[in-house]
Scaffold this motif. Sequence first.
Motif, PDB file in Angstrom:
ATOM      1  N   GLY A  29       0.798  -1.225   0.000  1.00 45.09           N
ATOM      2  CA  GLY A  29       0.000   0.000   0.000  1.00 45.09           C
ATOM      3  C   GLY A  29       0.826   1.267   0.000  1.00 45.09           C
ATOM      4  N   LYS A  30       2.056   1.187  -0.479  1.00 47.76           N
ATOM      5  CA  LYS A  30       2.953   2.338  -0.477  1.00 47.76           C
ATOM      6  C   LYS A  30       2.406   3.498  -1.305  1.00 47.76           C
ATOM      7  CE  LYS A  30       6.222  -0.246  -2.119  1.00 47.76           C
ATOM      8  NZ  LYS A  30       5.447  -1.501  -2.014  1.00 47.76           N
ATOM      9  N   SER A  31       1.945   3.211  -2.504  1.00 43.68           N
ATOM     10  CA  SER A  31       1.459   4.271  -3.388  1.00 43.68           C
ATOM     11  C   SER A  31       0.249   4.979  -2.786  1.00 43.68           C
ATOM     12  CB  SER A  31       1.094   3.694  -4.764  1.00 43.68           C
ATOM     13  OG  SER A  31       2.226   3.131  -5.388  1.00 43.68           O
ATOM     14  N   THR A  32      -0.629   4.231  -2.163  1.00 45.75           N
ATOM     15  CA  THR A  32      -1.814   4.823  -1.537  1.00 45.75           C
ATOM     16  C   THR A  32      -1.424   5.779  -0.417  1.00 45.75           C
ATOM     17  OG1 THR A  32      -3.202   2.915  -2.054  1.00 45.75           O
ATOM     18  CG2 THR A  32      -3.924   4.327  -0.242  1.00 45.75           C
ATOM     19  N   GLN A  33      -0.534   5.338   0.463  1.00 48.31           N
ATOM     20  CA  GLN A  33      -0.133   6.194   1.574  1.00 48.31           C
ATOM     21  C   GLN A  33       0.681   7.397   1.113  1.00 48.31           C
ATOM     22  OE1 GLN A  33      -1.295   6.115   4.620  1.00 48.31           O
ATOM     23  NE2 GLN A  33      -2.558   4.349   4.026  1.00 48.31           N
ATOM     24  N   SER A  34       1.498   7.221   0.094  1.00 47.00           N
ATOM     25  CA  SER A  34       2.230   8.356  -0.463  1.00 47.00           C
ATOM     26  C   SER A  34       1.269   9.396  -1.019  1.00 47.00           C
ATOM     27  CB  SER A  34       3.185   7.863  -1.556  1.00 47.00           C
ATOM     28  OG  SER A  34       3.857   8.948  -2.163  1.00 47.00           O
ATOM     29  N   LEU A 107       8.308  12.716  -2.120  1.00 41.66           N
ATOM     30  CA  LEU A 107       7.734  11.459  -1.654  1.00 41.66           C
ATOM     31  C   LEU A 107       8.053  10.406  -2.702  1.00 41.66           C
ATOM     32  CD1 LEU A 107       4.188  12.710  -0.539  1.00 41.66           C
ATOM     33  CD2 LEU A 107       6.321  12.692   0.786  1.00 41.66           C
ATOM     34  N   THR A 108       8.851   9.414  -2.324  1.00 41.03           N
ATOM     35  CA  THR A 108       9.240   8.395  -3.297  1.00 41.03           C
ATOM     36  C   THR A 108       8.721   7.021  -2.893  1.00 41.03           C
ATOM     37  OG1 THR A 108      11.096   7.345  -4.478  1.00 41.03           O
ATOM     38  CG2 THR A 108      11.518   8.049  -2.210  1.00 41.03           C
ATOM     39  N   ASP A 109       8.093   6.372  -3.853  1.00 40.91           N
ATOM     40  CA  ASP A 109       7.629   4.999  -3.700  1.00 40.91           C
ATOM     41  C   ASP A 109       8.829   4.099  -3.983  1.00 40.91           C
ATOM     42  OD1 ASP A 109       6.484   2.478  -3.969  1.00 40.91           O
ATOM     43  OD2 ASP A 109       4.698   3.220  -4.980  1.00 40.91           O
ATOM     44  N   ARG A 110       9.504   3.675  -2.937  1.00 41.76           N
ATOM     45  CA  ARG A 110      10.739   2.901  -2.910  1.00 41.76           C
ATOM     46  C   ARG A 110      11.966   3.804  -3.041  1.00 41.76           C
ATOM     47  NH1 ARG A 110       9.672  -2.229  -2.383  1.00 41.76           N
ATOM     48  NH2 ARG A 110       7.950  -3.286  -3.432  1.00 41.76           N
ATOM     49  N   TYR A 111      13.035   3.345  -2.358  1.00 42.38           N
ATOM     50  CA  TYR A 111      14.339   4.015  -2.441  1.00 42.38           C
ATOM     51  C   TYR A 111      15.386   2.947  -2.167  1.00 42.38           C
ATOM     52  CZ  TYR A 111      17.686   7.896  -1.986  1.00 42.38           C
ATOM     53  OH  TYR A 111      18.747   8.752  -2.150  1.00 42.38           O
ATOM     54  N   LEU A 112      16.489   3.310  -1.599  1.00 43.78           N
ATOM     55  CA  LEU A 112      17.617   2.369  -1.530  1.00 43.78           C
ATOM     56  C   LEU A 112      17.361   1.168  -0.618  1.00 43.78           C
ATOM     57  CD1 LEU A 112      19.431   2.832   1.302  1.00 43.78           C
ATOM     58  CD2 LEU A 112      20.086   4.899   0.105  1.00 43.78           C
TER      59      LEU A 112
END
Length: 221
Positions: A29-34, A107-112
């Motif tokens: 649910g990362k995209s939703t919360q972002s 706000l990034t959906d995924r990073y390192l």
Amino acid sequence: MIVRTPPTTASSGRGRGLLIAFEGGDGAGKSTQSRLLGQWLQEQGYAVLHTREPGGTTLGRTLRELVLHGEDGSVAPRAEALIFAADRAQHVATVVRPALERDEIVLTDRYLDSSVAYQGAARELGHEEVRDLSLWAVEGLVPDLTVLLDVSPEQGRERRGAVHDRLEREADDFHDRVRHGFRTLAADAPERYLVLDAGEGVDGLADAVRARVAGLLEARR
């Protein structure tokens, strides 16, 4: 894909930008919360940049297609790690750093952390080796806050439905190692992480994220 929300008049002079990463297994649910956080920040008058990895740049979209949807479905683990690092280097140099310099909230959906969890832990290439590679690629830029949405492989599979990319198709033991990789990172630096149970309701999660970010913004004033 990059979506930039312009600041309102009230946002002028609020200080340097912030980098907030959303991490977690597939289907967390990362995209939703972002998106929900971005809407709230916009209402407060902040300039917001939504982006993602891989695929936040023109080069990144090409690399994303190759590594996640390539025709033969085969990418060697070390090649996979290097491709994601290349995407991240381009992303930070051309999108993230310029936005931070403009005092935007990125706000990034995924990073390192995704590379450390997926390639370092799940592919067993080594936590430190993959982290060092990503830190070199981004010249040491780490998020001000990482929101980790903790999801089990079973929950993630149910949420994703019938459509899966090459990594999503991996077996549950792979996704268990991913989950453990994320949890290890959060345990090593708890002051920089907000760990939430992705199985909780969307609104409750959004409230928890807003509360943590509000504190971060207040501390920066």
